[in-house]
Design a protein around this motif. Structure first.
Motif, PDB file in Angstrom:
ATOM      1  N   LYS A   1      41.357  44.066  43.269  1.00 23.56           N
ATOM      2  CA  LYS A   1      40.184  43.411  43.850  1.00 23.56           C
ATOM      3  C   LYS A   1      38.924  44.201  43.494  1.00 23.56           C
ATOM      4  O   LYS A   1      38.949  45.436  43.410  1.00 23.56           O
ATOM      5  N   GLY A   2      37.853  43.466  43.281  1.00 22.99           N
ATOM      6  CA  GLY A   2      36.570  44.109  43.047  1.00 22.99           C
ATOM      7  C   GLY A   2      36.373  44.641  41.648  1.00 22.99           C
ATOM      8  O   GLY A   2      35.474  45.459  41.417  1.00 22.99           O
ATOM      9  N   THR A   3      37.189  44.194  40.691  1.00 17.32           N
ATOM     10  CA  THR A   3      37.062  44.648  39.311  1.00 17.32           C
ATOM     11  C   THR A   3      36.689  43.484  38.399  1.00 17.32           C
ATOM     12  O   THR A   3      36.961  42.322  38.718  1.00 17.32           O
ATOM     13  N   PRO A   4      36.082  43.778  37.226  1.00 16.19           N
ATOM     14  CA  PRO A   4      35.841  42.696  36.266  1.00 16.19           C
ATOM     15  C   PRO A   4      37.118  41.983  35.854  1.00 16.19           C
ATOM     16  O   PRO A   4      37.103  40.782  35.572  1.00 16.19           O
ATOM     17  N   LEU A   5      38.242  42.708  35.833  1.00 19.75           N
ATOM     18  CA  LEU A   5      39.507  42.086  35.454  1.00 19.75           C
ATOM     19  C   LEU A   5      39.908  41.008  36.453  1.00 19.75           C
ATOM     20  O   LEU A   5      40.542  40.009  36.069  1.00 19.75           O
ATOM     21  N   GLU A   6      39.566  41.188  37.712  1.00 22.54           N
ATOM     22  CA  GLU A   6      39.866  40.151  38.704  1.00 22.54           C
ATOM     23  C   GLU A   6      39.177  38.843  38.319  1.00 22.54           C
ATOM     24  O   GLU A   6      39.795  37.763  38.362  1.00 22.54           O
ATOM     25  N   LYS A   7      37.911  38.917  37.916  1.00 22.01           N
ATOM     26  CA  LYS A   7      37.187  37.714  37.518  1.00 22.01           C
ATOM     27  C   LYS A   7      37.760  37.142  36.222  1.00 22.01           C
ATOM     28  O   LYS A   7      37.914  35.921  36.083  1.00 22.01           O
ATOM     29  N   MET A   8      38.093  38.020  35.287  1.00 25.06           N
ATOM     30  CA  MET A   8      38.658  37.553  34.019  1.00 25.06           C
ATOM     31  C   MET A   8      39.988  36.848  34.230  1.00 25.06           C
ATOM     32  O   MET A   8      40.287  35.851  33.570  1.00 25.06           O
ATOM     33  N   SER A   9      40.797  37.363  35.151  1.00 22.64           N
ATOM     34  CA  SER A   9      42.129  36.793  35.358  1.00 22.64           C
ATOM     35  C   SER A   9      42.070  35.381  35.921  1.00 22.64           C
ATOM     36  O   SER A   9      43.021  34.610  35.780  1.00 22.64           O
ATOM     37  N   ALA A  10      40.952  35.043  36.550  1.00 20.36           N
ATOM     38  CA  ALA A  10      40.792  33.689  37.074  1.00 20.36           C
ATOM     39  C   ALA A  10      40.466  32.702  35.957  1.00 20.36           C
ATOM     40  O   ALA A  10      40.639  31.498  36.115  1.00 20.36           O
TER      41      ALA A  10
ATOM     42  N   VAL B   1      27.121  55.972  28.361  1.00 23.00           N
ATOM     43  CA  VAL B   1      27.765  55.280  27.241  1.00 23.00           C
ATOM     44  C   VAL B   1      27.993  53.805  27.549  1.00 23.00           C
ATOM     45  O   VAL B   1      28.313  53.023  26.653  1.00 23.00           O
ATOM     46  N   GLY B   2      27.879  53.418  28.806  1.00 23.05           N
ATOM     47  CA  GLY B   2      28.096  52.027  29.183  1.00 23.05           C
ATOM     48  C   GLY B   2      27.847  51.831  30.663  1.00 23.05           C
ATOM     49  O   GLY B   2      27.522  52.778  31.390  1.00 23.05           O
ATOM     50  N   ARG B   3      28.010  50.600  31.099  1.00 21.79           N
ATOM     51  CA  ARG B   3      27.835  50.273  32.523  1.00 21.79           C
ATOM     52  C   ARG B   3      28.990  49.391  32.988  1.00 21.79           C
ATOM     53  O   ARG B   3      29.606  48.690  32.198  1.00 21.79           O
ATOM     54  N   GLY B   4      29.272  49.459  34.280  1.00 22.92           N
ATOM     55  CA  GLY B   4      30.287  48.597  34.856  1.00 22.92           C
ATOM     56  C   GLY B   4      31.661  49.202  34.921  1.00 22.92           C
ATOM     57  O   GLY B   4      32.519  48.733  35.661  1.00 22.92           O
ATOM     58  N   GLY B   5      31.909  50.243  34.122  1.00 20.53           N
ATOM     59  CA  GLY B   5      33.220  50.881  34.132  1.00 20.53           C
ATOM     60  C   GLY B   5      34.262  50.065  33.389  1.00 20.53           C
ATOM     61  O   GLY B   5      33.996  48.962  32.895  1.00 20.53           O
ATOM     62  N   CYS B   6      35.470  50.605  33.282  1.00 21.88           N
ATOM     63  CA  CYS B   6      36.572  49.897  32.649  1.00 21.88           C
ATOM     64  C   CYS B   6      36.884  48.627  33.452  1.00 21.88           C
ATOM     65  O   CYS B   6      36.749  48.617  34.685  1.00 21.88           O
ATOM     66  N   ILE B   7      37.315  47.585  32.771  1.00 26.62           N
ATOM     67  CA  ILE B   7      37.443  46.291  33.434  1.00 26.62           C
ATOM     68  C   ILE B   7      38.485  46.285  34.537  1.00 26.62           C
ATOM     69  O   ILE B   7      38.430  45.453  35.440  1.00 26.62           O
ATOM     70  N   TYR B   8      39.436  47.219  34.504  1.00 29.08           N
ATOM     71  CA  TYR B   8      40.528  47.249  35.479  1.00 29.08           C
ATOM     72  C   TYR B   8      40.284  48.240  36.601  1.00 29.08           C
ATOM     73  O   TYR B   8      41.095  48.358  37.510  1.00 29.08           O
ATOM     74  N   CYS B   9      39.179  48.976  36.550  1.00 27.86           N
ATOM     75  CA  CYS B   9      39.034  50.169  37.388  1.00 27.86           C
ATOM     76  C   CYS B   9      38.346  49.895  38.717  1.00 27.86           C
ATOM     77  O   CYS B   9      37.194  49.469  38.780  1.00 27.86           O
TER      78      CYS B   9
END
Length: 295
Positions: free
Chosen positions: A219-228, A38-46
């Motif tokens: 660390k290591g999540t898309p949310l980490e990059k977004m938070s920057a 259904v998608g790739r990358g997983g939830c942004i916080y996971c």
């Protein structure tokens, strides 16, 4: 008895005589929004290691994992009984025969009196649900709902809808299986009004338990990059306790609250870094609830 909300211990006492303890089991499940289904990358916080950091578990089977967990608790609580908790990733995602064999292996272990199966609402087909309902033991299903707002679910790459959560809850409860939902408070773009609406919607469903937890940036999540790049609000502990105290008024009184906070390993957590033990947060929460009750 807690005057403000139903505690999880009360819920367990309705189903078991004596103390029971959850034992997490990790058998290497994955997730459909990671493998492209259904998608790739997983939830942004996971970063799932935050929930099951002991990846060495995967090198041993279900029986050995449960035996090790029992050995830890049995020294202090020799009469303890156990619930095997299939927690990591999506624990109903795979060949049904394999899944049922894993569940059955857990139930065959001495002292194990039931199962808790954590999964996604879009990963519970009727055929598997029917088989689970026939296991002949106490089974509890916990669905990761996170929010009732589809716009939020898209933003966090959840890859399922609120309608799918409602459907899964109703089908599960309709088979006599107690249902729990997981909700994350403070997701990007969500206001307190939106969170309150989610809690109200949960209360309209045949739900037995709920888990709240604060949004954590790992660390290591898309949310980490977004938070920057984005201004993602992070609650201090007192603010979050006050938020929970206000949201509880929307929760149906017979729904048990299993927890209000998540605690990721310190070496993985970016924020919020409260440095509080669970009982310390509960103390803050009760202080906030007391403050509301006297106004």
């Amino acid at each position: 008895m807690n005057p403000y909300y139903k505690e999880y211990s009360e819920f367990l006492a309705e189903h078991f005589d004596g103390k029971v303890q959850k034992l997490s089991v990790d058998v290497g499940f994955t997730c459909p929004n990671r493998d492209g289904t259904v998608g790739r990358g997983g939830c942004i916080y996971c970063n799932n290691m935050a929930f099951s950091p002991d990846w060495e578990k995967r090198s041993v089977g279900v029986a050995e994992q449960i035996a090790r967990g029992k050995a830890f608790f049995a020294r202090k609580y020799p009469e303890m009984r156990y619930l095997a908790y299939f927690q990591s990733y999506t624990s109903t995602y795979g060949a049904h025969e394999k899944l049922l064999a894993l569940y059955s292996e857990a139930l065959e272990q001495p002292g194990v009196v039931g199962l808790i199966i954590g999964t996604r609402p879009d990963c519970m087909p009727d055929s598997l649900l029917d088989s689970i309902s026939k296991l002949g033991t106490k089974v509890f299903i916990e669905y990761g709902a996170e929010s009732s707002h589809d716009s939020t679910l898209v933003a966090i790459n959840r890859c399922h809808t609120w309608a799918q959560t409602v459907d899964a809850v109703e089908r599960t409860a309709g088979r006599g299986i107690p249902v729990g939902l997981h909700l994350i408070l403070g997701l990007p773009g969500e206001t307190e009004e939106m969170m309150a609406r989610t809690v109200s919607r949960v209360s309209s469903l045949p739900v037995s338990t709920v888990k709240f937890h604060q949004l954590q940036i790992l660390k290591g999540t898309p949310l980490e990059k977004m938070s920057a790049e984005l201004d993602i609000p992070v609650y201090i502990a007192e603010e979050y306790a006050a938020l929970c105290s206000r949201l509880l008024k929307y929760l149906r009184r017979d729904i048990a609250v299993e927890r209000f906070v998540a605690q990721a390993p310190a070496d993985m957590l970016i924020s919020p870094r409260w440095g509080l033990k669970n009982y310390q947060f509960v103390s803050l929460l009760h202080k906030a609830l007391n403050s509301l009750s006297v106004k």
